[in-house]
Design an enzyme around this catalytic site. Structure first.
Site, short mmCIF file in Angstrom:
data_model
loop_
_atom_site.label_atom_id
_atom_site.label_comp_id
_atom_site.label_asym_id
_atom_site.label_seq_id
_atom_site.Cartn_x
_atom_site.Cartn_y
_atom_site.Cartn_z
N SER A 48 0.81 -1.22 0.00
CA SER A 48 0.00 0.00 0.00
C SER A 48 0.84 1.28 0.00
O SER A 48 0.42 2.28 -0.60
CB SER A 48 -0.98 -0.01 1.17
OG SER A 48 -0.29 -0.13 2.39
N CYS A 78 -6.94 -6.45 -0.06
CA CYS A 78 -5.68 -6.43 0.68
C CYS A 78 -5.08 -5.01 0.69
O CYS A 78 -5.64 -4.13 1.32
CB CYS A 78 -4.73 -7.48 0.15
SG CYS A 78 -3.55 -8.00 1.39
N ARG A 105 -2.44 -2.75 9.52
CA ARG A 105 -1.67 -3.42 8.46
C ARG A 105 -0.89 -4.62 9.01
O ARG A 105 -0.58 -4.66 10.19
CB ARG A 105 -0.67 -2.44 7.84
CG ARG A 105 -1.32 -1.37 7.00
CD ARG A 105 -0.26 -0.43 6.42
NE ARG A 105 0.65 -1.12 5.54
CZ ARG A 105 1.86 -0.65 5.21
NH1 ARG A 105 2.29 0.49 5.69
NH2 ARG A 105 2.63 -1.33 4.38
N HIS A 170 -7.41 -12.34 -0.78
CA HIS A 170 -7.19 -12.26 -2.23
C HIS A 170 -8.16 -13.13 -3.03
O HIS A 170 -7.80 -14.23 -3.43
CB HIS A 170 -5.76 -12.69 -2.56
CG HIS A 170 -4.72 -11.71 -2.15
ND1 HIS A 170 -4.21 -10.76 -3.01
CD2 HIS A 170 -4.13 -11.49 -0.96
CE1 HIS A 170 -3.32 -10.02 -2.37
NE2 HIS A 170 -3.25 -10.45 -1.13
N GLU A 172 -8.92 -12.96 -5.98
CA GLU A 172 -8.45 -13.16 -7.36
C GLU A 172 -7.48 -14.34 -7.45
O GLU A 172 -7.10 -14.73 -8.55
CB GLU A 172 -7.80 -11.86 -7.88
CG GLU A 172 -6.38 -11.57 -7.40
CD GLU A 172 -6.31 -11.07 -5.96
OE1 GLU A 172 -7.33 -11.09 -5.24
OE2 GLU A 172 -5.19 -10.69 -5.53
N1 GLN Z 1 1.07 -5.86 3.64
C1 GLN Z 1 0.66 -5.11 2.50
C2 GLN Z 1 0.45 -3.65 2.85
O1 GLN Z 1 0.49 -3.28 3.96
C3 GLN Z 1 -0.62 -5.68 1.91
C4 GLN Z 1 -0.37 -7.08 1.43
C5 GLN Z 1 -1.14 -7.50 0.22
O2 GLN Z 1 -1.74 -6.70 -0.49
N2 GLN Z 1 -1.06 -8.78 -0.08
O3 GLN Z 1 0.26 -2.85 1.97
#
Ligand code: GLN
Length: 188
Positions: A48, A78, A105, A170, A172
């Site tokens: 992110s 996610c 997160r 996820h 997808e």
């Molecule tokens: N840990 C990631 C984050 O903080 C997110 C992980 C993911 O999208 N699989 O952005």
């Protein structure tokens, strides 16, 4: 109907494959112009903070927020869920600031960075879905306008508010199309 998939980094190809399996066209979005003719937007998993930097660089924050405020349906998975949140615990990183959720997160700890589990989503289907979590966030708190759709060990991992849908896992990466179909139904 055409769905845009934010394609700056992360698992965007897999989302396009899921949409194709639902019989729906998609386009990769990397600049404001590519947002113009879409009926929905998916923000994929990835990282992110990196995604936020790239979205700044590609001038995508403002046009996405504008379109969201006039009703563009957005599905964040996610890292995409993190981008949708108004609050991120301990972080001021760039985000879209759209959903009344507070997000933690990397919330499942080092030992279980990635795992798969069966998740029950009673509002969508009787049988559980298989959910893949990868360094996943969870939703720590929600306002009363947010509908909680699924929890894993008491942690909120799927929620919906108005035109926004957010999953900590996820969808997808599995063959099950139920969440993409649910998002498409939100658009229809
Ligand atoms: N840990 C990631 C984050 O903080 C997110 C992980 C993911 O999208 N699989 O952005």
């Amino acid at each position: 109907m055409v769905i845009g998939v934010l394609a700056l980094q992360g698992a965007f190809i897999e989302h396009q494959k899921s949409l194709a399996a639902c019989g729906v066209d998609s386009v990769q979005v990397r600049n404001p112009k590519e947002l113009e003719n879409i009926q929905g937007l998916i923000i994929p998993g990835g990282e992110s903070t990196t995604m936020g930097k790239l979205m700044n660089q590609f001038d995508l924050f403002e046009p996405i927020i504008e379109k969201a405020h006039i009703g563009l349906p957005i599905f964040g998975t996610c890292a995409g869920l993190i981008m949708l949140a108004k609050k991120i615990v301990g972080s001021t990183q760039p985000r879209l600031n759209l959903m009344d959720i507070e997000v933690e997160r990397n919330a499942f700890g080092r030992q279980v960075e990635s795992f798969e589990t069966d998740l029950s989503i009673p509002d969508l289907r009787n049988e559980p879905i298989r959910a893949v979590f990868i360094r996943a966030p969870y939703i720590k708190s929600v306002s009363k306008d947010v509908k909680v759709l699924a929890k894993y060990e008491d942690k909120i991992v799927l929620a919906q508010q108005d035109n926004y849908l957010a999953a900590a896992f996820h969808p997808e990466l599995t063959k099950d199309l139920i969440l993409h179909q649910h998002f498409l139904n939100m658009i229809r």
